[in-house]
Design a protein around this motif. Structure first.
Motif, PDB file in Angstrom:
ATOM      1  N   ALA A 180       0.830  -1.209   0.000  1.00  0.00           N
ATOM      2  CA  ALA A 180       0.000   0.000   0.000  1.00  0.00           C
ATOM      3  C   ALA A 180       0.863   1.257   0.000  1.00  0.00           C
ATOM      4  O   ALA A 180       0.566   2.242  -0.688  1.00  0.00           O
ATOM      5  N   ARG A 181       1.951   1.231   0.764  1.00  0.00           N
ATOM      6  CA  ARG A 181       2.826   2.407   0.851  1.00  0.00           C
ATOM      7  C   ARG A 181       3.626   2.632  -0.421  1.00  0.00           C
ATOM      8  O   ARG A 181       3.727   3.770  -0.910  1.00  0.00           O
ATOM      9  N   THR A 182       4.189   1.558  -0.965  1.00  0.00           N
ATOM     10  CA  THR A 182       5.118   1.719  -2.086  1.00  0.00           C
ATOM     11  C   THR A 182       4.433   1.670  -3.452  1.00  0.00           C
ATOM     12  O   THR A 182       4.792   2.424  -4.360  1.00  0.00           O
ATOM     13  N   ASP A 183       3.457   0.769  -3.608  1.00  0.00           N
ATOM     14  CA  ASP A 183       2.792   0.604  -4.906  1.00  0.00           C
ATOM     15  C   ASP A 183       1.450   1.320  -4.985  1.00  0.00           C
ATOM     16  O   ASP A 183       0.825   1.340  -6.050  1.00  0.00           O
ATOM     17  N   ARG A 184       1.005   1.878  -3.852  1.00  0.00           N
ATOM     18  CA  ARG A 184      -0.309   2.531  -3.783  1.00  0.00           C
ATOM     19  C   ARG A 184      -1.418   1.561  -4.201  1.00  0.00           C
ATOM     20  O   ARG A 184      -2.382   1.929  -4.864  1.00  0.00           O
ATOM     21  N   PHE A 185      -1.253   0.290  -3.814  1.00  0.00           N
ATOM     22  CA  PHE A 185      -2.198  -0.781  -4.154  1.00  0.00           C
ATOM     23  C   PHE A 185      -2.826  -1.283  -2.859  1.00  0.00           C
ATOM     24  O   PHE A 185      -2.126  -1.827  -2.007  1.00  0.00           O
ATOM     25  N   TRP A 186      -4.135  -1.091  -2.734  1.00  0.00           N
ATOM     26  CA  TRP A 186      -4.851  -1.539  -1.537  1.00  0.00           C
ATOM     27  C   TRP A 186      -5.557  -2.848  -1.853  1.00  0.00           C
ATOM     28  O   TRP A 186      -6.442  -2.918  -2.707  1.00  0.00           O
ATOM     29  N   ALA A 187      -5.155  -3.903  -1.123  1.00  0.00           N
ATOM     30  CA  ALA A 187      -5.691  -5.226  -1.431  1.00  0.00           C
ATOM     31  C   ALA A 187      -6.682  -5.708  -0.388  1.00  0.00           C
ATOM     32  O   ALA A 187      -7.867  -5.931  -0.690  1.00  0.00           O
ATOM     33  N   PHE A 188      -6.229  -5.900   0.843  1.00  0.00           N
ATOM     34  CA  PHE A 188      -7.072  -6.447   1.897  1.00  0.00           C
ATOM     35  C   PHE A 188      -6.914  -5.590   3.148  1.00  0.00           C
ATOM     36  O   PHE A 188      -5.813  -5.191   3.500  1.00  0.00           O
ATOM     37  N   GLY A 189      -8.010  -5.326   3.804  1.00  0.00           N
ATOM     38  CA  GLY A 189      -7.962  -4.483   4.993  1.00  0.00           C
ATOM     39  C   GLY A 189      -7.690  -5.233   6.270  1.00  0.00           C
ATOM     40  O   GLY A 189      -7.425  -4.614   7.303  1.00  0.00           O
ATOM     41  N   ARG A 190      -7.699  -6.556   6.214  1.00  0.00           N
ATOM     42  CA  ARG A 190      -7.565  -7.348   7.445  1.00  0.00           C
ATOM     43  C   ARG A 190      -6.974  -8.713   7.111  1.00  0.00           C
ATOM     44  O   ARG A 190      -7.281  -9.302   6.064  1.00  0.00           O
ATOM     45  N   VAL A 191      -6.128  -9.200   7.992  1.00  0.00           N
ATOM     46  CA  VAL A 191      -5.571 -10.545   7.886  1.00  0.00           C
ATOM     47  C   VAL A 191      -5.935 -11.285   9.171  1.00  0.00           C
ATOM     48  O   VAL A 191      -5.653 -10.807  10.271  1.00  0.00           O
ATOM     49  N   VAL A 192      -6.549 -12.454   9.030  1.00  0.00           N
ATOM     50  CA  VAL A 192      -7.054 -13.189  10.197  1.00  0.00           C
ATOM     51  C   VAL A 192      -6.266 -14.481  10.389  1.00  0.00           C
ATOM     52  O   VAL A 192      -6.239 -15.327   9.485  1.00  0.00           O
ATOM     53  N   PRO A 193      -5.618 -14.649  11.541  1.00  0.00           N
ATOM     54  CA  PRO A 193      -4.903 -15.911  11.803  1.00  0.00           C
ATOM     55  C   PRO A 193      -5.884 -17.088  11.880  1.00  0.00           C
ATOM     56  O   PRO A 193      -7.004 -16.941  12.362  1.00  0.00           O
ATOM     57  N   LEU A 194      -5.443 -18.237  11.412  1.00  0.00           N
ATOM     58  CA  LEU A 194      -6.216 -19.469  11.535  1.00  0.00           C
ATOM     59  C   LEU A 194      -5.659 -20.304  12.693  1.00  0.00           C
ATOM     60  O   LEU A 194      -4.515 -20.097  13.125  1.00  0.00           O
ATOM     61  N   PRO A 195      -6.434 -21.258  13.212  1.00  0.00           N
ATOM     62  CA  PRO A 195      -5.957 -22.073  14.339  1.00  0.00           C
ATOM     63  C   PRO A 195      -4.702 -22.873  14.022  1.00  0.00           C
ATOM     64  O   PRO A 195      -3.940 -23.227  14.910  1.00  0.00           O
ATOM     65  N   VAL A 196      -4.485 -23.187  12.742  1.00  0.00           N
ATOM     66  CA  VAL A 196      -3.284 -23.917  12.334  1.00  0.00           C
ATOM     67  C   VAL A 196      -2.117 -22.936  12.257  1.00  0.00           C
ATOM     68  O   VAL A 196      -2.223 -21.874  11.642  1.00  0.00           O
ATOM     69  N   ARG A 197      -1.005 -23.292  12.863  1.00  0.00           N
ATOM     70  CA  ARG A 197       0.143 -22.395  12.903  1.00  0.00           C
ATOM     71  C   ARG A 197       0.612 -22.016  11.494  1.00  0.00           C
ATOM     72  O   ARG A 197       0.666 -22.846  10.595  1.00  0.00           O
ATOM     73  N   ASP A 198       0.968 -20.743  11.340  1.00  0.00           N
ATOM     74  CA  ASP A 198       1.475 -20.202  10.081  1.00  0.00           C
ATOM     75  C   ASP A 198       0.469 -20.321   8.932  1.00  0.00           C
ATOM     76  O   ASP A 198       0.850 -20.499   7.770  1.00  0.00           O
ATOM     77  N   TYR A 199      -0.803 -20.191   9.281  1.00  0.00           N
ATOM     78  CA  TYR A 199      -1.859 -20.088   8.278  1.00  0.00           C
ATOM     79  C   TYR A 199      -2.771 -18.917   8.661  1.00  0.00           C
ATOM     80  O   TYR A 199      -3.022 -18.670   9.850  1.00  0.00           O
ATOM     81  N   CYS A 200      -3.246 -18.213   7.664  1.00  0.00           N
ATOM     82  CA  CYS A 200      -4.149 -17.099   7.894  1.00  0.00           C
ATOM     83  C   CYS A 200      -5.058 -16.953   6.683  1.00  0.00           C
ATOM     84  O   CYS A 200      -4.888 -17.665   5.680  1.00  0.00           O
ATOM     85  N   TYR A 201      -6.006 -16.046   6.780  1.00  0.00           N
ATOM     86  CA  TYR A 201      -6.859 -15.827   5.615  1.00  0.00           C
ATOM     87  C   TYR A 201      -7.189 -14.353   5.430  1.00  0.00           C
ATOM     88  O   TYR A 201      -7.115 -13.556   6.367  1.00  0.00           O
ATOM     89  N   THR A 202      -7.524 -14.034   4.194  1.00  0.00           N
ATOM     90  CA  THR A 202      -8.112 -12.750   3.844  1.00  0.00           C
ATOM     91  C   THR A 202      -9.397 -13.052   3.081  1.00  0.00           C
ATOM     92  O   THR A 202      -9.644 -14.195   2.694  1.00  0.00           O
ATOM     93  N   GLU A 203     -10.206 -12.037   2.871  1.00  0.00           N
ATOM     94  CA  GLU A 203     -11.442 -12.224   2.107  1.00  0.00           C
ATOM     95  C   GLU A 203     -11.306 -11.557   0.741  1.00  0.00           C
ATOM     96  O   GLU A 203     -10.945 -10.382   0.645  1.00  0.00           O
ATOM     97  N   MET A 204     -11.587 -12.326  -0.295  1.00  0.00           N
ATOM     98  CA  MET A 204     -11.542 -11.821  -1.669  1.00  0.00           C
ATOM     99  C   MET A 204     -12.957 -11.535  -2.138  1.00  0.00           C
ATOM    100  O   MET A 204     -13.808 -12.432  -2.146  1.00  0.00           O
ATOM    101  N   VAL A 205     -13.230 -10.272  -2.471  1.00  0.00           N
ATOM    102  CA  VAL A 205     -14.560  -9.856  -2.920  1.00  0.00           C
ATOM    103  C   VAL A 205     -14.430  -9.292  -4.333  1.00  0.00           C
ATOM    104  O   VAL A 205     -13.847  -8.223  -4.540  1.00  0.00           O
ATOM    105  N   VAL A 206     -14.960 -10.015  -5.306  1.00  0.00           N
ATOM    106  CA  VAL A 206     -14.828  -9.611  -6.702  1.00  0.00           C
ATOM    107  C   VAL A 206     -15.973  -8.689  -7.102  1.00  0.00           C
ATOM    108  O   VAL A 206     -17.152  -9.036  -6.968  1.00  0.00           O
ATOM    109  N   GLY A 207     -15.600  -7.515  -7.571  1.00  0.00           N
ATOM    110  CA  GLY A 207     -16.541  -6.551  -8.136  1.00  0.00           C
ATOM    111  C   GLY A 207     -15.864  -5.859  -9.293  1.00  0.00           C
ATOM    112  O   GLY A 207     -14.955  -6.423  -9.928  1.00  0.00           O
ATOM    113  N   GLU A 208     -16.259  -4.633  -9.553  1.00  0.00           N
ATOM    114  CA  GLU A 208     -15.682  -3.911 -10.683  1.00  0.00           C
ATOM    115  C   GLU A 208     -14.174  -3.734 -10.542  1.00  0.00           C
ATOM    116  O   GLU A 208     -13.447  -3.732 -11.538  1.00  0.00           O
TER     117      GLU A 208
END
Length: 369
Positions: free
Chosen positions: A312-340
């Motif tokens: 976001a700082r260097t490329d001015r590209f905003w992708a995901f506003g939140r990263v959520v850890p999963l119960p399994v170590r070293d796994y997480c998720y983001t939400e992908m919402v496809v629109g325009e």
């Protein structure tokens, strides 16, 4: 949904956006409204006016319901219709999924503001089934199915199961309500018309601001007498606004601008998931059942959040506003919402970008370790 929130101040500095319909400023909303033929009609006042009537009639027609009622917020609308079902049936218990909007995102509103009690049924990571419902041994006022379950990874109830739940409710004299916050977006996956889906339920909620891109607002559709019972609750809960014209006009605009594109968004989401499967990249957690899906990253959440913030700082590209850890170590998720916004990027290009981020996040994680 908890997790690591990316510094929102960075969003204002970005020029490219990945999620939904991109960054929509008040100016963009107003320019769209100024171009609408309804702009010169008399304004709405306390839930009445030609634009409100037009919006309610259009949604009722699309859903095949006799009537529809505007609410400024779904929290108010869904409570109002549940209060009406409670009054109609004389029963207090409502079956919901434990990860549903009503159970998670409304801070226990319906139980704190009424004598309704919630029966939370089903596993956290999948929709409940008819068998789960049949395990309740107390009379139900209503059953609520959320399409799809956002907090369970945008998973939707299968058509066969949905039909079975609907028929069981009717046989038992139980109201069936669809929390269709993303019904517009899920319809292409079902491959049936909106009216065919809505016909299974006694009442349906649809959002005006998610896939339709309005500044806010919701519609409850169903029989006219049911909505007449819900209408006083709109006022009792402070929802009968003096004017709601940005929501109303935004909803009308979204029905024209974005609703016809829902199948394209779903196809793009499926193509992206397929492209990710061909790379060392994050994966869709499940079959893509609407325009949105949970993207699982095999890396530490904080490392990925660092890479997203740097992008976001260097490329001015905003992708995901939140990263959520999963119960399994070293796994997480983001939400992908496809629109325009995502439609501007080829699935293969996005998959390559995500693979690059994953590699960078792994390097950050290894360095930290």
């Amino acid at each position: 949904m908890t997790g690591i929130v990316i510094d929102r101040a960075l969003r204002a500095q970005c020029q490219t956006f990945l999620q939904g319909h991109g960054a929509v400023t008040p100016r963009i909303w107003m320019e769209r409204m100024l171009a609408m033929p309804e702009m010169d009609l008399p304004g709405d006042e306390y839930g009445a006016g030609p634009t409100v009537t037009a919006l309610q009639d259009q949604v009722a027609g699309l859903l095949g319901k006799p009537a529809a009622l505007f609410f400024h917020k779904a929290v108010v609308g869904q409570q109002a219709v549940l209060f009406a079902h409670r009054e109609r049936t004389g029963r207090r218990l409502v079956a919901v999924h434990p990860q549903s909007h009503i159970a998670i995102d409304e801070t226990d509103a319906v139980e704190r503001l009424s004598d309704i009690r919630l029966a939370r049924i089903g596993p956290d990571d999948a929709p409940f089934t008819l068998a789960d419902l049949q395990g309740i041994h107390e009379p139900l006022a209503a059953v609520v199915v959320e399409l799809p379950l956002r907090n369970a990874g945008f998973r939707a109830t299968s058509w066969t199961e949905l039909v079975a739940i609907s028929q069981w409710c009717r046989d038992q004299g139980i109201a069936f309500h669809l929390d269709g916050a993303r019904l517009w977006e899920t319809q292409p996956w079902y491959g049936r018309t909106l009216a065919e889906i809505a016909a299974l339920a006694d009442s349906v909620y649809v959002s005006l601001y998610k896939g339709l891109g309005a500044p806010g607002g919701a519609i409850i559709a169903g029989p006219a007498d049911l909505l007449a019972m819900a209408t006083p609750w709109r006022s009792r809960m402070g929802g009968n606004l003096y004017s709601a014209f940005p929501y109303i006009l935004g909803g009308l605009d979204g029905l024209r601008r974005f609703l016809p594109r829902m199948a394209d968004y779903h196809a793009h989401a499926m193509a992206l998931a397929a492209a990710l499967d061909e790379r060392d990249a994050p994966r869709a957690a499940d079959r893509v059942m609407c325009n949105s899906f949970r993207l699982v990253w095999p890396v530490d959440a904080s490392a990925l959040a660092d890479i997203l913030a740097m992008t976001a700082r260097t490329d001015r590209f905003w992708a995901f506003g939140r990263v959520v850890p999963l119960p399994v170590r070293d796994y997480c998720y983001t939400e992908m919402v496809v629109g325009e916004a995502a439609m501007l990027h080829a699935p293969s290009a996005l998959a390559d970008r995500f693979a690059t981020w994953l590699a960078a996040a792994r390097a950050v994680s290894a360095k930290a370790g």
